[in-house]
Design a protein around this motif. Structure first.
Motif, PDB file in Angstrom:
ATOM      1  N   MET A  43      29.766  56.151  35.840  1.00 49.91           N
ATOM      2  CA  MET A  43      28.959  56.663  34.594  1.00 49.91           C
ATOM      3  C   MET A  43      28.890  55.500  33.470  1.00 49.91           C
ATOM      4  O   MET A  43      27.971  55.271  32.723  1.00 49.91           O
ATOM      5  N   ALA A  44      29.936  54.902  33.091  1.00 45.65           N
ATOM      6  CA  ALA A  44      29.955  53.902  32.014  1.00 45.65           C
ATOM      7  C   ALA A  44      29.116  52.776  32.425  1.00 45.65           C
ATOM      8  O   ALA A  44      28.314  52.363  31.533  1.00 45.65           O
ATOM      9  N   ARG A  45      29.156  52.303  33.575  1.00 44.00           N
ATOM     10  CA  ARG A  45      28.494  51.011  33.959  1.00 44.00           C
ATOM     11  C   ARG A  45      27.029  51.564  34.073  1.00 44.00           C
ATOM     12  O   ARG A  45      26.197  50.908  33.571  1.00 44.00           O
ATOM     13  N   ALA A  46      26.679  52.535  34.641  1.00 42.27           N
ATOM     14  CA  ALA A  46      25.307  53.097  34.603  1.00 42.27           C
ATOM     15  C   ALA A  46      24.648  53.309  33.340  1.00 42.27           C
ATOM     16  O   ALA A  46      23.445  52.921  33.028  1.00 42.27           O
ATOM     17  N   GLU A  47      25.304  53.887  32.463  1.00 45.45           N
ATOM     18  CA  GLU A  47      24.884  54.145  31.013  1.00 45.45           C
ATOM     19  C   GLU A  47      24.518  52.801  30.333  1.00 45.45           C
ATOM     20  O   GLU A  47      23.541  52.562  29.583  1.00 45.45           O
ATOM     21  N   ARG A  48      25.514  51.955  30.416  1.00 46.07           N
ATOM     22  CA  ARG A  48      25.382  50.552  29.899  1.00 46.07           C
ATOM     23  C   ARG A  48      24.219  49.784  30.525  1.00 46.07           C
ATOM     24  O   ARG A  48      23.398  49.167  29.665  1.00 46.07           O
ATOM     25  N   ILE A  53      18.622  47.868  29.767  1.00 42.63           N
ATOM     26  CA  ILE A  53      17.206  48.037  30.144  1.00 42.63           C
ATOM     27  C   ILE A  53      16.325  48.381  29.218  1.00 42.63           C
ATOM     28  O   ILE A  53      15.187  47.889  28.810  1.00 42.63           O
ATOM     29  N   GLN A  54      16.757  49.539  28.404  1.00 42.07           N
ATOM     30  CA  GLN A  54      16.034  50.065  27.242  1.00 42.07           C
ATOM     31  C   GLN A  54      15.979  48.869  26.078  1.00 42.07           C
ATOM     32  O   GLN A  54      14.651  48.830  25.451  1.00 42.07           O
ATOM     33  N   GLU A  55      16.882  48.327  25.915  1.00 42.23           N
ATOM     34  CA  GLU A  55      16.747  47.156  24.731  1.00 42.23           C
ATOM     35  C   GLU A  55      15.914  46.040  25.122  1.00 42.23           C
ATOM     36  O   GLU A  55      15.127  45.455  24.608  1.00 42.23           O
ATOM     37  N   GLY A  56      15.713  45.806  26.434  1.00 45.92           N
ATOM     38  CA  GLY A  56      14.884  44.890  26.945  1.00 45.92           C
ATOM     39  C   GLY A  56      13.355  45.288  26.860  1.00 45.92           C
ATOM     40  O   GLY A  56      12.608  44.479  26.476  1.00 45.92           O
ATOM     41  N   LEU A  57      13.105  46.504  27.341  1.00 43.26           N
ATOM     42  CA  LEU A  57      11.715  47.216  27.034  1.00 43.26           C
ATOM     43  C   LEU A  57      11.460  47.258  25.729  1.00 43.26           C
ATOM     44  O   LEU A  57      10.429  46.923  25.280  1.00 43.26           O
ATOM     45  N   ASP A  58      12.378  47.363  24.819  1.00 43.88           N
ATOM     46  CA  ASP A  58      12.254  47.607  23.422  1.00 43.88           C
ATOM     47  C   ASP A  58      11.726  46.194  22.900  1.00 43.88           C
ATOM     48  O   ASP A  58      10.613  45.974  21.834  1.00 43.88           O
TER      49      ASP A  58
END
Length: 91
Positions: A43-48, A53-58
């Protein structure tokens, strides 16, 4: 106060459970402990990963980009006598 717990059931391949049994015996821990550790790590790895990915999209949405040409020039220079510095946003 202890953290509230909830039981979850999952079907796993027999060979994986056998490996868990072996690991549990070697560590003198329960299979439950191994499963909990594995799920927490996953879960920690998947959340990170999702956060990155969201930071890249931003970055894309905000125009904070490095051109493919700049990346290719940099990559082509690696291992040569004239290595280029890592390109920066706007290059």
């Amino acid at each position: 106060m202890a953290e509230a717990l909830k039981t979850v059931t999952a079907q796993l391949p027999v060979n994986l459970v056998d490996r868990m049994d072996d690991m549990a015996a070697r560590l003198d821990r329960s299979k439950q402990w191994i499963v909990r550790k594995a799920v927490v790590a996953y879960m920690a790895r998947a959340e990170r990963e999702r956060q990155m990915i969201q930071e890249g999209l931003d970055d894309v949405d905000s125009g904070r980009l490095v051109s493919m040409e700049a990346i290719e020039r940099w990559a082509d220079s690696l291992g040569t006598d004239d290595e280029l510095p890592l390109p920066k946003v706007g290059d």
